[in-house]
Design a protein around this motif. Structure first.
Motif, mmCIF file in Angstrom:
data_model
loop_
_atom_site.group_PDB
_atom_site.id
_atom_site.type_symbol
_atom_site.label_atom_id
_atom_site.label_comp_id
_atom_site.label_asym_id
_atom_site.label_seq_id
_atom_site.Cartn_x
_atom_site.Cartn_y
_atom_site.Cartn_z
ATOM 1 N N GLY A 1 -38.873 116.065 67.945
ATOM 2 C CA GLY A 1 -39.441 116.875 69.258
ATOM 3 C C GLY A 1 -40.751 117.278 69.170
ATOM 4 N N VAL A 2 -40.633 117.821 69.949
ATOM 5 C CA VAL A 2 -42.544 117.930 70.275
ATOM 6 C C VAL A 2 -42.534 119.907 70.475
ATOM 7 N N VAL A 3 -43.374 120.797 69.880
ATOM 8 C CA VAL A 3 -43.103 122.428 70.010
ATOM 9 C C VAL A 3 -44.809 122.592 70.613
ATOM 10 N N GLY A 4 -44.956 123.235 71.671
ATOM 11 C CA GLY A 4 -46.234 123.153 71.997
ATOM 12 C C GLY A 4 -46.518 124.859 71.406
ATOM 13 N N VAL A 5 -48.114 125.611 71.023
ATOM 14 C CA VAL A 5 -48.363 126.712 71.402
ATOM 15 C C VAL A 5 -49.153 127.092 73.160
ATOM 16 N N GLU A 6 -48.109 128.272 73.274
ATOM 17 C CA GLU A 6 -49.346 128.557 74.825
ATOM 18 C C GLU A 6 -49.741 130.425 74.472
ATOM 19 N N ARG A 7 -50.539 130.503 75.430
ATOM 20 C CA ARG A 7 -50.661 131.717 75.802
ATOM 21 C C ARG A 7 -51.116 132.103 77.125
ATOM 22 N N SER A 8 -51.492 133.441 77.606
ATOM 23 C CA SER A 8 -50.950 134.025 79.051
ATOM 24 C C SER A 8 -52.356 135.257 78.904
ATOM 25 N N PHE A 9 -52.436 135.046 79.857
ATOM 26 C CA PHE A 9 -53.650 136.303 79.803
ATOM 27 C C PHE A 9 -53.978 136.765 81.231
ATOM 28 N N ASP A 10 -52.355 137.064 82.201
ATOM 29 C CA ASP A 10 -52.105 137.811 83.269
ATOM 30 C C ASP A 10 -50.366 137.892 82.552
ATOM 31 N N ARG A 11 -50.331 138.408 81.629
ATOM 32 C CA ARG A 11 -48.430 139.330 81.583
ATOM 33 C C ARG A 11 -47.823 137.675 81.280
ATOM 34 N N GLY A 12 -48.019 136.695 81.650
ATOM 35 C CA GLY A 12 -46.855 135.279 81.798
ATOM 36 C C GLY A 12 -46.826 134.663 83.101
ATOM 37 N N ALA A 13 -47.814 135.363 84.084
ATOM 38 C CA ALA A 13 -48.051 134.303 85.376
ATOM 39 C C ALA A 13 -48.405 133.330 85.242
ATOM 40 N N SER A 14 -48.848 133.102 83.966
ATOM 41 C CA SER A 14 -49.539 131.743 83.819
ATOM 42 C C SER A 14 -49.633 131.677 82.029
ATOM 43 N N TRP A 15 -48.819 129.932 82.974
ATOM 44 C CA TRP A 15 -49.031 129.842 81.045
ATOM 45 C C TRP A 15 -50.186 128.253 80.328
ATOM 46 N N ILE A 16 -51.224 128.232 79.638
ATOM 47 C CA ILE A 16 -52.100 127.729 78.860
ATOM 48 C C ILE A 16 -51.645 127.138 77.128
ATOM 49 N N GLY A 17 -51.885 126.048 77.027
ATOM 50 C CA GLY A 17 -51.717 125.181 76.181
ATOM 51 C C GLY A 17 -52.984 126.152 74.797
ATOM 52 N N CYS A 18 -52.501 125.906 73.926
ATOM 53 C CA CYS A 18 -53.316 126.460 72.861
ATOM 54 C C CYS A 18 -54.321 125.384 72.277
ATOM 55 N N ALA B 1 -56.980 141.934 73.174
ATOM 56 C CA ALA B 1 -56.033 142.819 72.905
ATOM 57 C C ALA B 1 -55.125 142.647 74.532
ATOM 58 N N GLY B 2 -53.749 142.226 74.974
ATOM 59 C CA GLY B 2 -52.886 142.080 76.102
ATOM 60 C C GLY B 2 -52.279 140.616 76.337
ATOM 61 N N VAL B 3 -53.032 139.899 75.074
ATOM 62 C CA VAL B 3 -52.701 138.037 74.905
ATOM 63 C C VAL B 3 -51.180 138.244 74.755
ATOM 64 N N LEU B 4 -50.507 137.033 75.632
ATOM 65 C CA LEU B 4 -49.062 137.083 75.283
ATOM 66 C C LEU B 4 -49.290 135.562 74.786
ATOM 67 N N TYR B 5 -48.465 135.249 73.388
ATOM 68 C CA TYR B 5 -47.514 133.559 73.386
ATOM 69 C C TYR B 5 -46.268 133.942 73.006
ATOM 70 N N ARG B 6 -46.271 132.288 73.500
ATOM 71 C CA ARG B 6 -44.606 131.876 73.518
ATOM 72 C C ARG B 6 -45.135 129.929 72.545
ATOM 73 N N LEU B 7 -43.971 129.643 72.795
ATOM 74 C CA LEU B 7 -43.658 128.304 71.969
ATOM 75 C C LEU B 7 -42.941 127.430 72.749
ATOM 76 N N ASN B 8 -42.797 126.480 73.608
ATOM 77 C CA ASN B 8 -42.711 125.828 74.544
ATOM 78 C C ASN B 8 -42.112 123.549 74.155
ATOM 79 N N CYS B 9 -41.265 123.986 73.754
ATOM 80 C CA CYS B 9 -40.262 122.855 73.247
ATOM 81 C C CYS B 9 -40.441 121.921 74.468
ATOM 82 N N SER B 10 -41.484 121.104 74.648
ATOM 83 C CA SER B 10 -42.038 119.868 75.779
ATOM 84 C C SER B 10 -40.018 118.570 75.511
#
Length: 104
Positions: A41-58, A82-91
């Motif tokens: 599979g494939v897992v990507g790293v993403e981050r959000s600058f707006d508290r999780g409203a939108s996510w951008i691939g790193c 400060a204040g940046v969120l991260y998540r993983l996304n299994c595509s």
């Protein structure tokens, strides 16, 4: 959103819970990312600058190579803002399960 650590396993496609590196003034914003298991599979790293409203691939580097992984990996990342969120996304996940951990 979790602070401290986010752990789990992907058994299907989708995002992980979001993770916030410590944003207190003067706090180190270095954190760990680990993926492991026997999977196809494939897992990507993403981050959000707006508290999780939108996510951008790193990206992995200054050339914009996407931060996506198809094999086990363990990295130390750093977020300067400060204040940046991260998540993983299994595509994509064809077989197995991907265990993960984001921690500080």
């Amino acid at each position: 959103m979790a602070t401290g650590k986010v752990t789990g396993a992907f058994s299907q496609t989708g995002p992980s819970e979001s993770f916030a590196p410590d944003s207190r003034p003067g706090a180190p914003r270095r954190f760990n990312l680990s993926l492991w298991g026997s999977f196809t599979g494939v897992v990507g790293v993403e981050r959000s600058f707006d508290r999780g409203a939108s996510w951008i691939g790193c990206s992995r580097d200054g050339a914009g190579t996407p931060a996506v992984y198809s094999t086990p990996v363990s990295l130390v990342l750093e977020e300067p803002e400060a204040g940046v969120l991260y998540r993983l996304n299994c595509s994509t996940l064809s077989s197995g399960a991907v265990s993960y951990r984001l921690s500080q």
